[in-house]
Design a protein around this motif. Sequence first.
Motif, PDB file in Angstrom:
ATOM      1  N   LEU A 264       0.829  -1.195   0.000  1.00  0.00           N
ATOM      2  CA  LEU A 264       0.000   0.000   0.000  1.00  0.00           C
ATOM      3  C   LEU A 264       0.871   1.255   0.000  1.00  0.00           C
ATOM      4  CD1 LEU A 264      -2.861   1.099   0.070  1.00  0.00           C
ATOM      5  CD2 LEU A 264      -2.810   0.957   2.555  1.00  0.00           C
TER       6      LEU A 264
ATOM      7  N   LYS B 251      -6.951  -2.853  -3.364  1.00  0.00           N
ATOM      8  CA  LYS B 251      -6.907  -1.424  -3.074  1.00  0.00           C
ATOM      9  C   LYS B 251      -6.714  -0.602  -4.343  1.00  0.00           C
ATOM     10  CE  LYS B 251      -7.448  -1.763   1.332  1.00  0.00           C
ATOM     11  NZ  LYS B 251      -8.712  -1.326   1.933  1.00  0.00           N
TER      12      LYS B 251
ATOM     13  N   ASP C 167     -10.888   5.433  -0.573  1.00  0.00           N
ATOM     14  CA  ASP C 167     -10.016   4.348  -0.122  1.00  0.00           C
ATOM     15  C   ASP C 167      -9.481   3.494  -1.263  1.00  0.00           C
ATOM     16  OD1 ASP C 167     -12.481   3.146  -0.696  1.00  0.00           O
ATOM     17  OD2 ASP C 167     -12.094   1.514   0.711  1.00  0.00           O
ATOM     18  N   LYS C 168      -9.733   3.896  -2.515  1.00  0.00           N
ATOM     19  CA  LYS C 168      -9.284   3.123  -3.666  1.00  0.00           C
ATOM     20  C   LYS C 168      -8.453   3.984  -4.612  1.00  0.00           C
ATOM     21  CE  LYS C 168     -11.978  -0.562  -2.760  1.00  0.00           C
ATOM     22  NZ  LYS C 168     -11.426  -1.850  -2.315  1.00  0.00           N
TER      23      LYS C 168
END
Length: 253
Positions: free
Chosen positions: A16, A176, A204-205
């Motif tokens: 991430l 993600k 959140d993406k």
Amino acid sequence: MDFIDENFNYTTQKLLGDITLSGINYQYGYGKNVLNNVSTTIKVGEKLAIVGMSGSGKSTLVKMLVKFFDPTSGELEFNGYPSNSISKSSLRSYINYVPQIPYIFSGTIEENLKLGGREGVTLKDINRACEVAMIKNDIENMPLGINTKLDENASILSEGQKQRITIARALLSPAKVLIFDESTSSLDTITEKKIIEQLIGMKDKTIIFVVHRLSIAKKAARILVLDSGEIVEEGSHSELLAKKGYYYKLLKA
């Protein structure tokens, strides 16, 4: 509308971060390069559109992000981790690639929606994903709703419905980063517009759109313009229009 995955595992969690491409080149066999010295950084949470004429290298570029191809040369990193140090399974849990031609298998609609889904997906999660993909009402109007059985060709569904099911499926995955490669091409413009707006609103993406329709591209925060495998321009819709360069010509064509 954000989708929080409490089961997002550590192996994927460490990826991430920003996706960095540095001097990426790619060629099929001994042919000429399909990608030429591509360098860019895709920020966490960014909404990016990639545009260009057919054969410009758009799909090759995004397929490289999920290891359908490896760069001939150059560096591709995820949060600082080189792509060659990451397994395909980990990478494809982190990034979900949705192609133009949807994959539907013989089974119920629910089973199709849950394919590759994160652990613990609830009916509430399914309903939320179907609302974003604008397929919820269509499913509810089917004889057995979510339990309706599909054959391997999903012959009771239109191409647009199939595409919307695969969009909902992507939202139910642990990914993600979502890549939509012409994944709304069979939708009418009004439905497409509403879906794109909801996807762009997801904080959140990280979302990457590969598109021919520039009406989609202009909604993205940043646009990469490819020509013959090279990034020839990048910027927002308004910035690129002001330049009156290649993107401007595509828009006016």
